[in-house]
Design an enzyme around this catalytic site. Structure first.
Site, PDB file in Angstrom:
ATOM      1  N   SER A  51     -30.690 -38.055   7.216  1.00 18.02           N
ATOM      2  CA  SER A  51     -31.524 -37.167   6.416  1.00 18.02           C
ATOM      3  C   SER A  51     -32.737 -37.947   5.948  1.00 18.02           C
ATOM      4  CB  SER A  51     -30.745 -36.643   5.206  1.00 18.02           C
ATOM      5  OG  SER A  51     -31.615 -36.070   4.242  1.00 18.02           O
ATOM      6  N   TYR A  98     -26.197 -40.494  -2.332  1.00 16.86           N
ATOM      7  CA  TYR A  98     -26.496 -39.733  -1.115  1.00 16.86           C
ATOM      8  C   TYR A  98     -27.479 -40.499  -0.236  1.00 16.86           C
ATOM      9  CZ  TYR A  98     -28.209 -36.002   1.937  1.00 16.86           C
ATOM     10  OH  TYR A  98     -28.571 -35.262   3.023  1.00 16.86           O
TER      11      TYR A  98
END
Length: 321
Positions: free
Chosen positions: A159, A185
């Site tokens: 990501s 994350y």
């Protein structure tokens, strides 16, 4: 630092869809495994691979939910596996290896994002455990059938969130520093990119190439832990409450979001290449913060950091190739 991150003259772009990149691709007789292959980007990926002739296995923690989502799609089967449970991963891999069919594509699409602090049975923070360690163990466990394919690809969905944080090797699990769900994350998504870099260095001579990618900014079940205020802060909705579609800005449909992963898995432009981070159906450049967010952060394309992560992953999981 020299880099593999050199964009290609790809015929596709940010607006390209899964159907666009799969036109003319024939995967008949090939086996693929897609984690997270029953929802969001994973579901589009599974359907696209099946439509190209592949046989697809979708490992799932919730088998009934996965079977319901995949009902009616011929050529796909669901088998139980939990990325947070090493024994479950080991059992799944043993079953696949015993079946003996060569594995041409492993697409590591499952993941969690910005979740509250939870730890696995070994005490590892859940985003790092799910997004990286689970897929590391899965890939190592499937190594015999990946090698048997003669030519295979391992694709890890990272990501642009990797730009939030590199890996804090002194405290990956937030045992001493305060837990920040976004830093956790970002760290796990950096791990996805470094994993592809380190894996490719080990596997390329065997015909196995590894890639990581940013799919785009797409609101899926991945955002289930976010509050409405957090979602609104991403500015993904227009004045009518409809999700904005502006692929040049990263705001994509599911079909556009799945395109880059499928391109990594099947494009002949990537023959002889690997270990790279991709976006918008191309190899991404190294990010220049002064020019925006496009590209891969230097800390996610560093071979030395990739090797360090590999050693930690081996130590923590007890598995290797």
């Amino acid at each position: 630092m020299t880099t593999l991150q050199q964009p290609l003259p790809s015929p596709f772009n940010a607006a390209s869809t899964a159907d666009d990149v799969m036109t003319g691709i024939n995967l008949s007789g090939r086996l693929a495994i897609v984690t997270g292959g029953y929802s969001g980007l994973g579901l589009i990926t599974t359907r696209s691979l099946v439509n190209a002739g592949a046989q697809v296995i979708v490992p799932a923690r919730d088998v009934e939910r996965a079977q319901a989502a995949l009902a009616g799609i011929k050529g796909v089967s669901v088998q139980p596996m939990d990325l947070m449970a090493p024994a479950s991963i080991r059992t799944f891999c043993e079953r696949i290896v015993q079946q003996g069919q060569p594995l041409s594509l492993l697409i590591n699409c499952a993941g969690v994002m910005a979740s509250p602090l939870v730890r696995d049975a070994d005490g590892h923070e859940s985003q790092f455990a799910t997004n990286h360690l689970g897929h590391f163990s899965l890939t190592c466990g499937l190594w015999p059938v990946l090698k048997a394919a003669g030519s295979a690809r391992v694709v890890s969905v990272s990501s642009r969130g990797h730009q939030i944080a590199g890996i804090d090797f002194d405290d990956i699990d937030f045992n001493r520093r305060p837990y920040d769900k976004w830093v956790a994350y970002g760290q796990s998504k950096t791990a996805n990119a470094l994993f592809a870099l380190a894996l490719d260095a080990r596997s390329r001579d065997l015909g196995i190439r590894a890639f990581s990618l940013h799919p785009g900014q797409i609101l899926t079940d991945l955002g289930r832990h976010l509050s409405r205020a957090e979602i609104d802060a991403f500015d993904v909705f227009d004045e009518n409450g409809q999700q904005k579609i502006a692929p040049e800005l990263g705001l994509k449909t599911l079909e556009q979001g799945a395109a880059t992963g499928l391109w990594c898995a099947t494009s002949s432009l990537l023959d002889g290449k690997g270990g790279v981070y991709c976006e918008d159906c191309n190899i991404a450049p190294v990010n220049d913060p002064a020019s925006g967010r496009k590209g891969v952060a230097q800390w996610a394309a560093d071979p030395e950091l990739a090797e360090r992560l590999w050693r930690v992953s081996e130590q923590w999981t007890g598995v290797t190739l």
